[in-house]
Design an enzyme around this catalytic site. Structure first.
Site, PDB file in Angstrom:
ATOM      1  N   VAL A  74    -129.974  -5.056 -39.214  1.00  0.00           N
ATOM      2  CA  VAL A  74    -130.039  -6.483 -39.478  1.00  0.00           C
ATOM      3  C   VAL A  74    -131.279  -6.761 -40.310  1.00  0.00           C
ATOM      4  CG1 VAL A  74    -128.822  -7.189 -37.377  1.00  0.00           C
ATOM      5  CG2 VAL A  74    -131.309  -7.006 -37.353  1.00  0.00           C
ATOM      6  N   ALA A  75    -131.238  -7.812 -41.069  1.00  0.00           N
ATOM      7  CA  ALA A  75    -132.429  -8.271 -41.779  1.00  0.00           C
ATOM      8  C   ALA A  75    -133.254  -9.121 -40.815  1.00  0.00           C
ATOM      9  CB  ALA A  75    -132.044  -9.083 -43.011  1.00  0.00           C
ATOM     10  N   GLY A 110    -130.817   0.389 -34.138  1.00  0.00           N
ATOM     11  CA  GLY A 110    -130.374   1.678 -34.665  1.00  0.00           C
ATOM     12  C   GLY A 110    -131.068   2.034 -35.955  1.00  0.00           C
ATOM     13  N   ASN A 165    -134.001   0.791 -37.046  1.00  0.00           N
ATOM     14  CA  ASN A 165    -135.426   1.022 -36.774  1.00  0.00           C
ATOM     15  C   ASN A 165    -135.677   2.408 -36.194  1.00  0.00           C
ATOM     16  OD1 ASN A 165    -136.020  -1.609 -37.578  1.00  0.00           O
ATOM     17  ND2 ASN A 165    -136.064  -2.410 -35.497  1.00  0.00           N
ATOM     18  N   GLY A 170    -147.574   2.244 -20.857  1.00  0.00           N
ATOM     19  CA  GLY A 170    -147.089   3.536 -21.307  1.00  0.00           C
ATOM     20  C   GLY A 170    -145.635   3.768 -20.967  1.00  0.00           C
ATOM     21  N   ASP A 198    -148.211  -6.637 -33.446  1.00  0.00           N
ATOM     22  CA  ASP A 198    -146.800  -7.002 -33.400  1.00  0.00           C
ATOM     23  C   ASP A 198    -146.057  -5.948 -32.572  1.00  0.00           C
ATOM     24  OD1 ASP A 198    -144.131  -7.600 -33.861  1.00  0.00           O
ATOM     25  OD2 ASP A 198    -144.313  -7.731 -36.034  1.00  0.00           O
ATOM     26  N   GLY A 221    -140.442  -0.280 -28.971  1.00  0.00           N
ATOM     27  CA  GLY A 221    -139.464   0.550 -28.284  1.00  0.00           C
ATOM     28  C   GLY A 221    -138.692   1.437 -29.230  1.00  0.00           C
ATOM     29  N   ASP A 222    -138.376   0.906 -30.406  1.00  0.00           N
ATOM     30  CA  ASP A 222    -137.657   1.697 -31.399  1.00  0.00           C
ATOM     31  C   ASP A 222    -138.532   2.824 -31.940  1.00  0.00           C
ATOM     32  OD1 ASP A 222    -135.483   0.001 -31.093  1.00  0.00           O
ATOM     33  OD2 ASP A 222    -136.185  -1.350 -32.671  1.00  0.00           O
TER      34      ASP A 222
END
Length: 307
Positions: free
Chosen positions: A11-12, A41, A43, A225, A247, A252-253
């Site tokens: 996605v943008a 996905g 990222n 962590g 940011d 997570g990605d």
């Protein structure tokens, strides 16, 4: 063929910074805006490729300017792609609110064409999945497609990782297809119905997921962590800081991408978790998602500095 194959969406990202979120019916002034590449996905694919992995993403795009951003992003990072073009829909977009004081975020995703990823799209890329060392998916695309991809990977002896985001109801048969699940705290709570406010609580929730059939549970704990639990061992890896947090959107990605690369290189799971933590630790010091993913040399330098 690639070592790592990822099924997921692009996605943008439309990212807005402000002191707070507006209330319903309210308009406020923001402090900045940025347009960039996103989607879990995508990222994770960029993070893994930047970290030195051989990566292919399976996805679906529209035929529009946002699709051009996707292809340029993947080309820059070295991600290969297996894409279905969907002229009847649009390339997805995400609204991201970023809180000025903390860098914390709130997100709305409109998946567009990627929301139409189908079992047929997965079957068309069966050979890619079967030829991988590691397969990863999330829950931003339709769940039937994710399930079929996991089934194909499992049948071929490919290691499987599910990043169960956004949170969704999953049956035990679905979870049993996953060698490793990588939820954050809120996703873990959603999957188990258990609180995850402390590390002991996180371990109890992880063991509840093991009881439902997953091979291992790796819970990302933000500033605390990550916690890894399987049937033989449990360990906690503290956050690996690379500086001031700017940011957290793609943290997570970044973690999942770095962790996947380390696993495919044959590293022990403890080292793989530390590699994922270092990848995420660098990413949160930068704005954006895919553009924040660190290069392999940066990750190794941070790990070396940490000893």
């Amino acid at each position: 063929m690639s070592d790592i194959v990822i099924l997921g969406i692009f996605v943008a990202d439309t990212a807005y910074r402000a002191d707070r979120q507006p209330k319903m019916g309210e308009t406020i002034l923001g402090t900045s805006f940025a347009l960039g590449p996103g989607g879990k996905g995508s990222n994770q694919s960029v993070a893994a490729a930047m970290a030195g992995g051989d990566v292919t993403i399976i996805s679906r795009l529209g035929k529009d300017a946002f699709a051009d951003i996707a292809r340029a992003t993947w080309a820059k990072a070295g991600v290969k792609s297996a894409i279905t073009e969907d002229a009847e829909s649009y390339t997805g977009a995400a609204y991201i609110f970023l809180e000025n004081a903390t860098g914390n975020n709130a997100i709305i995703v409109a998946a567009g064409a990627a929301g139409r990823i189908s079992v047929q799209d997965v079957e068309a890329n069966r050979a890619l999945i079967e030829g991988a060392k590691l397969f990863i998916t999330q829950l931003e695309q339709p769940i039937p497609a994710a399930r079929r991809a996991l089934e194909i990977a499992r049948a071929a002896g490919v290691r499987t990782i599910l990043n169960p985001a956004p949170a969704a109801e999953l049956d035990d048969a679905f979870l049993a297809l996953c060698d490793i699940v990588t939820p954050n705290e809120s996703e873990t709570e959603s999957l188990t119905g258990l609180p995850v406010t402390t590390i002991p609580e996180a371990e109890a929730a992880a063991r509840a997921l093991l009881a439902r059939g997953v091979g291992a549970c790796l819970i990302t704990l933000g500033e605390r962590g990550a916690l890894y639990v399987d049937r033989d061992r449990s360990f906690h890896v503290p956050v690996i800081s690379a500086g001031k947090v700017l940011d957290t959107t793609g943290a997570g990605d970044a973690f999942n991408g770095g962790f996947a690369v380390a696993l495919t290189e044959g590293r022990d799971v403890v080292d793989a978790v530390r590699f994922g933590c270092a990848t995420a630790g660098i990413s949160v010091t930068r704005a954006g998602t895919a553009p924040a993913m660190p290069a392999r040399a940066e990750i190794e330098a941070l790990l070396a500095a940490q000893g």
